[in-house]
Design an enzyme around this catalytic site. Structure first.
Site, PDB file in Angstrom:
ATOM      1  N   ASP A 106       0.841  -1.206   0.000  1.00  0.00           N
ATOM      2  CA  ASP A 106       0.000   0.000   0.000  1.00  0.00           C
ATOM      3  C   ASP A 106       0.876   1.257   0.000  1.00  0.00           C
ATOM      4  O   ASP A 106       0.370   2.380  -0.083  1.00  0.00           O
ATOM      5  CB  ASP A 106      -1.005  -0.010   1.156  1.00  0.00           C
ATOM      6  CG  ASP A 106      -0.352  -0.098   2.520  1.00  0.00           C
ATOM      7  OD1 ASP A 106       0.893  -0.122   2.608  1.00  0.00           O
ATOM      8  OD2 ASP A 106      -1.103  -0.153   3.521  1.00  0.00           O
ATOM      9  N   SER A 107       2.204   1.075   0.039  1.00  0.00           N
ATOM     10  CA  SER A 107       3.119   2.191  -0.195  1.00  0.00           C
ATOM     11  C   SER A 107       2.876   2.789  -1.579  1.00  0.00           C
ATOM     12  O   SER A 107       3.358   3.880  -1.879  1.00  0.00           O
ATOM     13  CB  SER A 107       4.577   1.740  -0.058  1.00  0.00           C
ATOM     14  OG  SER A 107       4.825   0.593  -0.837  1.00  0.00           O
ATOM     15  N   ASP A 116      -0.976  -6.375  -0.681  1.00  0.00           N
ATOM     16  CA  ASP A 116      -1.266  -5.789   0.633  1.00  0.00           C
ATOM     17  C   ASP A 116      -2.761  -5.554   0.810  1.00  0.00           C
ATOM     18  O   ASP A 116      -3.408  -5.015  -0.085  1.00  0.00           O
ATOM     19  CB  ASP A 116      -0.580  -4.416   0.699  1.00  0.00           C
ATOM     20  CG  ASP A 116       0.305  -4.255   1.911  1.00  0.00           C
ATOM     21  OD1 ASP A 116       0.295  -5.142   2.793  1.00  0.00           O
ATOM     22  OD2 ASP A 116       1.016  -3.233   1.967  1.00  0.00           O
ATOM     23  N   LYS A 174      -1.062  -9.748   2.626  1.00  0.00           N
ATOM     24  CA  LYS A 174      -0.355  -9.281   3.828  1.00  0.00           C
ATOM     25  C   LYS A 174      -1.272  -8.353   4.616  1.00  0.00           C
ATOM     26  O   LYS A 174      -1.969  -7.523   4.030  1.00  0.00           O
ATOM     27  CB  LYS A 174       0.940  -8.558   3.434  1.00  0.00           C
ATOM     28  CG  LYS A 174       1.681  -7.949   4.630  1.00  0.00           C
ATOM     29  CD  LYS A 174       3.061  -7.433   4.249  1.00  0.00           C
ATOM     30  CE  LYS A 174       3.086  -6.037   3.683  1.00  0.00           C
ATOM     31  NZ  LYS A 174       2.577  -4.989   4.590  1.00  0.00           N
ATOM     32  N   GLU A 199       9.045  -4.154  10.726  1.00  0.00           N
ATOM     33  CA  GLU A 199       9.452  -2.831  10.223  1.00  0.00           C
ATOM     34  C   GLU A 199       9.933  -1.927  11.352  1.00  0.00           C
ATOM     35  O   GLU A 199       9.251  -1.756  12.374  1.00  0.00           O
ATOM     36  CB  GLU A 199       8.251  -2.193   9.487  1.00  0.00           C
ATOM     37  CG  GLU A 199       8.591  -0.841   8.876  1.00  0.00           C
ATOM     38  CD  GLU A 199       7.590  -0.379   7.821  1.00  0.00           C
ATOM     39  OE1 GLU A 199       6.690  -1.153   7.444  1.00  0.00           O
ATOM     40  OE2 GLU A 199       7.730   0.781   7.379  1.00  0.00           O
TER      41      GLU A 199
HETATM   42  O1  KIV Z   1       3.546  -1.163   1.604  1.00  0.00           O
HETATM   43  C1  KIV Z   1       4.734  -1.525   1.642  1.00  0.00           C
HETATM   44  O2  KIV Z   1       5.547  -1.214   0.759  1.00  0.00           O
HETATM   45  C2  KIV Z   1       5.149  -2.338   2.772  1.00  0.00           C
HETATM   46  C3  KIV Z   1       6.614  -2.608   2.903  1.00  0.00           C
HETATM   47  C4  KIV Z   1       7.251  -1.394   3.440  1.00  0.00           C
HETATM   48  C5  KIV Z   1       6.900  -3.811   3.691  1.00  0.00           C
HETATM   49  O3  KIV Z   1       4.350  -2.760   3.549  1.00  0.00           O
END
Ligand code: KIV
Length: 276
Positions: A46-47, A85, A115, A184
């Site tokens: 979700d980044s 995610d 995730k 994290e």
């Molecule tokens: O959303 C993302 O990129 C993440 C990573 C930082 C593990 O959850």
């Protein structure tokens, strides 16, 4: 061509003490580049809210956003294990809704796994998704979806009590059946202890070198995303500069007429007189 990493490889690699790496992707081209690399895993994180959509946090990312971006990644990376995610709001209303949304991710995108961020408070949700036949990766430590509750993007587990809590949460997640845990922003010594406490891999981002796998956002590690750089990000390339250089060369050659030469033109003679 590399052999695709599978769900069973997570435990196997941990048992054999073999390290692996995982990176993010949100589109077909980047996924196909990563597919050609040796990186074993892609996360459609979700980044993407920040990196692709220009948001200031991950909380605005929707199920439709994640599905839209996971589909081209799965297409572009057939030899790479793809995790998608679950975004904020997709698993915090009810267990049923969470299972429904996890099903959507698998059915509509073809990803390998989902995730979720959180520990004890979402353990029933995690178990229900796993019972539904879906592989799950956990995510503890700094959980960006809860950054406001945590008082910002801060290192977690820096007191003995909070470190103990993280270790217990990791054990709980393993018992619930997750295949791996993203950890994290925690001190390296705490990450080491967590890694030693579970028999599934710990996937560290800002968690030091004693974990089983390193995770970074691709646009961070390649030097493409410039809005901010967390302490744990190492730039392994400077692609942004290369891209600007290429764009400026295109601009200059357009203005001075150097581009396109006959090599980049269709040079067949056409009797234009006959047009009239
Ligand atoms: O959303 C993302 O990129 C993440 C990573 C930082 C593990 O959850």
């Amino acid at each position: 061509m590399k052999t695709k990493f599978t769900v069973t490889d997570f435990k196997k690699y941990k048992k054999e003490g073999k390290k692996f790496s995982f990176v993010t992707a949100y589109d077909y081209t980047m996924a196909s580049i990563i597919n050609e690399s040796n990186c074993e895993i892609i996360l459609v994180g979700d980044s993407l809210g920040m990196v692709m959509l220009g948001y200031t946090s991950t909380t605005s990312v929707t199920m439709d956003d994640i599905i839209h971006h996971t589909k081209p990644v799965v297409k572009g990376a057939p030899d790479t294990f793809v995790i998608s995610d679950m975004p904020f709001g997709s698993y915090n209303t009810s267990v049923e809704k969470a299972v429904e949304n996890a099903n959507r991710l698998i059915k509509e995108t073809g990803c390998d796994c989902v995730k979720l961020e959180g520990g004890e408070e979402i353990i029933d949700t995690i178990k229900a998704i796993i019972n539904g036949g879906i592989a799950v990766v956990g995510h503890i430590g700094l959980t960006p979806q809860r950054a406001t509750q945590l008082g910002g993007f801060k290192v977690q587990g820096s007191t003995p009590e909070s470190a103990k809590n993280l270790i217990e949460t990791a054990v709980l997640l393993e018992k619930a059946g997750v295949i791996a845990i993203v950890l994290e922003c925690v001190p390296s010594v705490v990450a080491k202890r967590i890694t030693e406490s579970v028999s599934i891999p710990v996937l560290g981002i800002g968690a030091g070198k004693y974990v089983d796998c390193q995770v970074l956002v691709t646009q961070d590690l390649l030097g493409m995303y410039n809005d901010f750089k967390p302490k744990f990000v190492k730039r392994f390339a400077q692609i942004r500069n290369e891209m600007i250089k290429g764009l400026n060369q295109f601009h200059d050659e357009t203005l001075n007429g150097e581009f396109p030469t006959p090599e980049y033109s269709f040079n067949k003679e056409v009797e234009l007189d006959r047009l009239y």
